[in-house]
Design a protein around this motif. Structure first.
Motif, PDB file in Angstrom:
ATOM      1  N   GLU A   1       0.295  -4.764  -0.880  1.00  0.00           N
ATOM      2  CA  GLU A   1       1.670  -4.763  -0.392  1.00  0.00           C
ATOM      3  C   GLU A   1       1.692  -4.777   1.135  1.00  0.00           C
ATOM      4  OE1 GLU A   1       5.708  -2.018  -0.696  1.00  0.00           O
ATOM      5  OE2 GLU A   1       3.887  -1.409  -1.747  1.00  0.00           O
ATOM      6  N   ALA A   2       0.797  -4.035   1.765  1.00  0.00           N
ATOM      7  CA  ALA A   2       0.714  -4.009   3.228  1.00  0.00           C
ATOM      8  C   ALA A   2       0.319  -5.379   3.767  1.00  0.00           C
ATOM      9  CB  ALA A   2      -0.282  -2.948   3.680  1.00  0.00           C
TER      10      ALA A   2
ATOM     11  N   LYS B   1       1.695   2.454   1.996  1.00  0.00           N
ATOM     12  CA  LYS B   1       1.857   1.341   1.056  1.00  0.00           C
ATOM     13  C   LYS B   1       0.514   0.966   0.439  1.00  0.00           C
ATOM     14  CE  LYS B   1       5.984  -0.578   3.028  1.00  0.00           C
ATOM     15  NZ  LYS B   1       6.758   0.579   2.804  1.00  0.00           N
ATOM     16  N   GLY B   2       0.556   0.272  -0.673  1.00  0.00           N
ATOM     17  CA  GLY B   2      -0.655  -0.251  -1.269  1.00  0.00           C
ATOM     18  C   GLY B   2      -1.265  -1.313  -0.367  1.00  0.00           C
ATOM     19  N   ALA B   3      -2.560  -1.539  -0.492  1.00  0.00           N
ATOM     20  CA  ALA B   3      -3.238  -2.482   0.399  1.00  0.00           C
ATOM     21  C   ALA B   3      -2.678  -3.896   0.247  1.00  0.00           C
ATOM     22  CB  ALA B   3      -4.743  -2.475   0.130  1.00  0.00           C
TER      23      ALA B   3
ATOM     24  N   ASP C   1      -6.416  -3.419  -6.091  1.00  0.00           N
ATOM     25  CA  ASP C   1      -5.142  -2.941  -6.612  1.00  0.00           C
ATOM     26  C   ASP C   1      -5.000  -1.428  -6.521  1.00  0.00           C
ATOM     27  OD1 ASP C   1      -4.591  -5.556  -7.250  1.00  0.00           O
ATOM     28  OD2 ASP C   1      -5.281  -5.362  -9.321  1.00  0.00           O
ATOM     29  N   GLU C   2      -6.108  -0.719  -6.434  1.00  0.00           N
ATOM     30  CA  GLU C   2      -6.086   0.738  -6.395  1.00  0.00           C
ATOM     31  C   GLU C   2      -6.061   1.298  -4.970  1.00  0.00           C
ATOM     32  OE1 GLU C   2      -9.537   1.908  -8.539  1.00  0.00           O
ATOM     33  OE2 GLU C   2      -8.811   1.090 -10.435  1.00  0.00           O
TER      34      GLU C   2
ATOM     35  N   THR D   1     -10.109  -3.547   3.239  1.00  0.00           N
ATOM     36  CA  THR D   1     -10.048  -3.856   1.815  1.00  0.00           C
ATOM     37  C   THR D   1     -11.333  -4.530   1.358  1.00  0.00           C
ATOM     38  OG1 THR D   1      -7.656  -4.133   1.983  1.00  0.00           O
ATOM     39  CG2 THR D   1      -8.715  -5.044   0.039  1.00  0.00           C
TER      40      THR D   1
ATOM     41  N   SER E   1      -3.616   5.071   3.814  1.00  0.00           N
ATOM     42  CA  SER E   1      -3.285   6.488   3.888  1.00  0.00           C
ATOM     43  C   SER E   1      -2.998   6.948   5.311  1.00  0.00           C
ATOM     44  CB  SER E   1      -4.397   7.330   3.287  1.00  0.00           C
ATOM     45  OG  SER E   1      -5.590   7.189   4.035  1.00  0.00           O
TER      46      SER E   1
ATOM     47  N   PHE F   1      -4.759   1.985  -1.032  1.00  0.00           N
ATOM     48  CA  PHE F   1      -3.530   2.134  -0.281  1.00  0.00           C
ATOM     49  C   PHE F   1      -3.864   2.578   1.140  1.00  0.00           C
ATOM     50  CE2 PHE F   1      -4.332   6.300  -1.922  1.00  0.00           C
ATOM     51  CZ  PHE F   1      -3.882   7.178  -0.955  1.00  0.00           C
TER      52      PHE F   1
END
Length: 81
Positions: free
Chosen positions: A35-36, A31-33, A71-72, A59, A76, A74
């Motif tokens: 969103e996580a 998931k994106g940071a 925003d960029e 982050t 991994s 995620f």
């Protein structure tokens, strides 16, 4: 072509069983940071709090040290041993 950065954060000595932490980590992997972080904020599991702090730290490190945008980012790879 943009360079791929891998920002790493490690949490040690968390007094929660590995199985319980893995349930939380499985939920945020890929998931994106942002969103996580949103998912972890409202997750009722006890392991969600230290994992939230860990993702938040990673982050912040990426933004401060490498100049990356939140925003960029995620999630991994995540694992608990």
């Amino acid at each position: 072509m943009a360079e791929a950065f891998e920002v790493k954060a490690v949490a040690r000595h968390i007094p929660i069983s590995v199985q319980k932490v893995r349930l939380v980590l499985d939920a945020i992997r890929g998931k994106g940071a942002n969103e996580a972080l949103d998912l972890l904020r409202f997750m009722p599991n006890k392991a969600a709090e230290p994992v939230f702090k860990l993702v938040q730290s990673a982050t912040a490190n990426a933004e401060q040290n490498y100049g990356l945008e939140a925003d960029e980012l995620f999630v991994s790879r995540t694992y608990a041993d």
